[in-house]
Design a protein around this motif. Structure first.
Motif, PDB file in Angstrom:
ATOM      1  N   LYS A 115     -10.155   4.141   4.354  1.00 27.71           N
ATOM      2  CA  LYS A 115      -9.458   5.465   3.979  1.00 27.71           C
ATOM      3  C   LYS A 115      -8.478   5.050   2.785  1.00 27.71           C
ATOM      4  O   LYS A 115      -7.909   3.962   2.553  1.00 27.71           O
ATOM      5  CB  LYS A 115      -8.851   6.191   4.967  1.00 27.71           C
ATOM      6  CG  LYS A 115      -9.777   7.230   5.827  1.00 27.71           C
ATOM      7  CD  LYS A 115      -9.261   7.788   6.935  1.00 27.71           C
ATOM      8  CE  LYS A 115     -10.142   8.248   7.881  1.00 27.71           C
ATOM      9  NZ  LYS A 115     -10.726   6.826   8.412  1.00 27.71           N
ATOM     10  N   CYS A 126       0.907  -1.296   0.085  1.00 27.73           N
ATOM     11  CA  CYS A 126       0.208   0.012   0.123  1.00 27.73           C
ATOM     12  C   CYS A 126       0.693   1.303   0.116  1.00 27.73           C
ATOM     13  O   CYS A 126       0.259   2.370  -0.378  1.00 27.73           O
ATOM     14  CB  CYS A 126      -0.911   0.031   1.319  1.00 27.73           C
ATOM     15  SG  CYS A 126      -1.884  -1.460   1.387  1.00 27.73           S
ATOM     16  N   GLN A 149       2.848   3.812  15.538  1.00 31.03           N
ATOM     17  CA  GLN A 149       2.017   3.486  14.260  1.00 31.03           C
ATOM     18  C   GLN A 149       2.193   2.311  13.670  1.00 31.03           C
ATOM     19  O   GLN A 149       1.312   1.613  13.277  1.00 31.03           O
ATOM     20  CB  GLN A 149       2.504   4.689  13.138  1.00 31.03           C
ATOM     21  CG  GLN A 149       1.473   4.843  11.695  1.00 31.03           C
ATOM     22  CD  GLN A 149       1.815   3.726  10.889  1.00 31.03           C
ATOM     23  OE1 GLN A 149       2.916   3.015  10.838  1.00 31.03           O
ATOM     24  NE2 GLN A 149       0.569   3.319  10.337  1.00 31.03           N
ATOM     25  N   MET A 159      -1.508   9.472  10.684  1.00 36.01           N
ATOM     26  CA  MET A 159      -2.563   9.057  10.160  1.00 36.01           C
ATOM     27  C   MET A 159      -3.641  10.376   9.606  1.00 36.01           C
ATOM     28  O   MET A 159      -3.217  11.427  10.214  1.00 36.01           O
ATOM     29  CB  MET A 159      -3.367   8.162  11.245  1.00 36.01           C
ATOM     30  CG  MET A 159      -2.824   6.934  11.598  1.00 36.01           C
ATOM     31  SD  MET A 159      -1.826   6.121  10.507  1.00 36.01           S
ATOM     32  CE  MET A 159      -3.206   4.766  10.033  1.00 36.01           C
TER      33      MET A 159
END
Ligand code: HEC
Ligand code: HEC
Length: 349
Positions: free
Chosen positions: A109, A85, A135, A124
């Protein structure tokens, strides 16, 4: 003469100097040049990457973090890595409206770019993580992202002898652990920095690095179009959260900070570095291209109580829109392709 104060005083001084020198200087032009010089200073790139005291840089940590970042064995089904991603050739994002995670489940999202996060604090779209080290634990262990378990991940890594050696080099005396994985990944992420773009060469006074359209776009960006109210500094973000009037109902930062009405529907201002490489845009991926983004700012946003006061209808000509897009395109750096590391085999070599 009193020391000059402010822009008007400087312009007045310029006239005095120009007349004294016997040349035909245009005081307003001079003042603009001074403003431009100040603006350029504000957008200058830093020379070094900051690393936190509790996780200082080492080559061994960065190299290990790089391998873990590209290794699909970090996910429960051994099929998804961070790079799935956050793809280097797509400015460390992905091409989807919303990312697809473990079990082909859509996330809520769009993937964010990982460029220049060493300088960011809250992470984020809604700012829920305070550091890169924190994170990392989100995607690894969430069932809809990488779907791993802590023990499963540590066992998998320990079954790969070369990794045990690399952990020993990066964290002498320490075992493979979730904390060490987080530190190595965060160290690697801090090294993901956008390279020089044509815009930076212009900042360094190469007048030919930008064409006339991009230069006009930069002036609009800082002037009439008011983009720099939120997209400022060399990363083109204030690291803040704003509601820019996208029509969806996601509360964004408002979910984390429900007591502050203006944070309802507010999302983190994205950096605009390499922005042309990573459509579609916004936290919900609903805007396809940069021209459409500018049109959203000009006239397309919804009005509601949480809308940022910086959002005002803009009277932009077709040329203004093209110029703003040309300027944003000048923020794309011409980097060498990222070399994907060779991952170690499971069996002893
Ligand atoms: C299945 C897709 C997917 C995978 C795999 C994934 N991410 Fe993400 N990442 C996202 C999405 C989507 C967001 C934004 C989510 C949000 O704000 O709710 C994000 C946000 C981030 C951010 C915040 C960036 C910012 O500007 O605030 C960081 C850092 C990050 N990811 C790092 C990683 C790391 C490291 C890994 C691997 C351990 C990883 N991601 C794996 C999709 C993914
Ligand atoms: C009030 C602050 C603010 C102003 C003013 C502003 N932006 Fe933004 N910008 C944001 C925020 C916040 C987002 C992310 C919004 C979201 O996804 O919900 C964003 C998103 C973007 C994106 C998409 C980036 C991505 O990675 O998805 C682009 C491009 C952009 N802005 C360009 C501009 C331009 C050009 C202007 C001026 C015409 C401008 N912005 C004015 C705050 C602002």
């Amino acid at each position: 003469m009193r020391p000059p104060r402010g822009r008007a005083a400087l312009a007045a001084l310029a006239v005095v100097l120009a007349v004294a020198a016997g040349c035909l200087a245009d005081a307003r032009g001079w003042a603009f040049a001074q403003d431009n010089a100040k603006l350029k200073e504000m957008y200058r790139r830093p020379d070094t990457i900051p690393f936190p005291a509790d996780n200082p840089y080492s080559d061994a940590k960065a190299k290990l973090g790089e391998m873990l970042f590209f290794d699909p064995r970090m996910s429960g089904d051994k099929n998804i890595s961070c790079a799935t991603c956050h793809t280097p050739s797509l400015a460390w994002s992905d091409p989807l409206k919303v990312s697809i995670g473990a079990g082909n489940q859509p996330m809520s999202k769009r993937s964010q770019t990982l460029l220049n996060l060493a300088w960011t604090e809250l992470l984020m779209w809604d700012g829920r993580f305070p550091s890169l080290e924190d994170q990392v634990l989100g995607p690894l262990f969430k069932s809809d992202i990488m779907g791993n378990s802590k023990t499963g991940m540590v066992e998998e890594i320990n079954a790969i002898p070369a990794y045990r050696g690399l952990f020993e080099q990066a964290f002498p005396g320490g075992a493979v652990s979730v904390e060490a994985v987080a530190k190595a990944l965060a160290t690697y992420e801090r090294t993901i920095v956008s390279n020089k773009a044509p815009f930076d060469r212009w900042i360094e006074n190469d007048e030919n690095a930008l064409d006339a359209a991009a230069k006009r776009g930069f002036a609009l960006f800082n002037g009439k179009a008011n983009c720099a109210a939120c997209h400022n500094t060399w990363r083109f973000t204030d690291d803040g959260f704003h509601d820019i009037g996208l029509a969806d109902q996601d509360p964004g930062r408002g979910k984390q900070v429900p007591d502050v009405p203006v944070l309802m529907h507010a999302f983190k201002t994205p950096t605009l570095r390499n922005v042309a490489q990573r459509p579609p845009y916004m936290h919900d991926g609903t805007i396809d291209g940069l021209e459409a983004v500018v049109r959203h700012y000009a006239q397309g946003f919804v009005t509601r109580p949480s809308l940022s006061p910086e959002m005002k209808k803009l009277d932009l000509t077709a040329r203004d829109i093209q110029d703003l897009v040309a300027f944003m395109r000048s923020l794309t750096s011409d980097d060498d392709p990222v070399t994907i590391p060779v991952l170690p085999a499971k069996e002893a070599m």
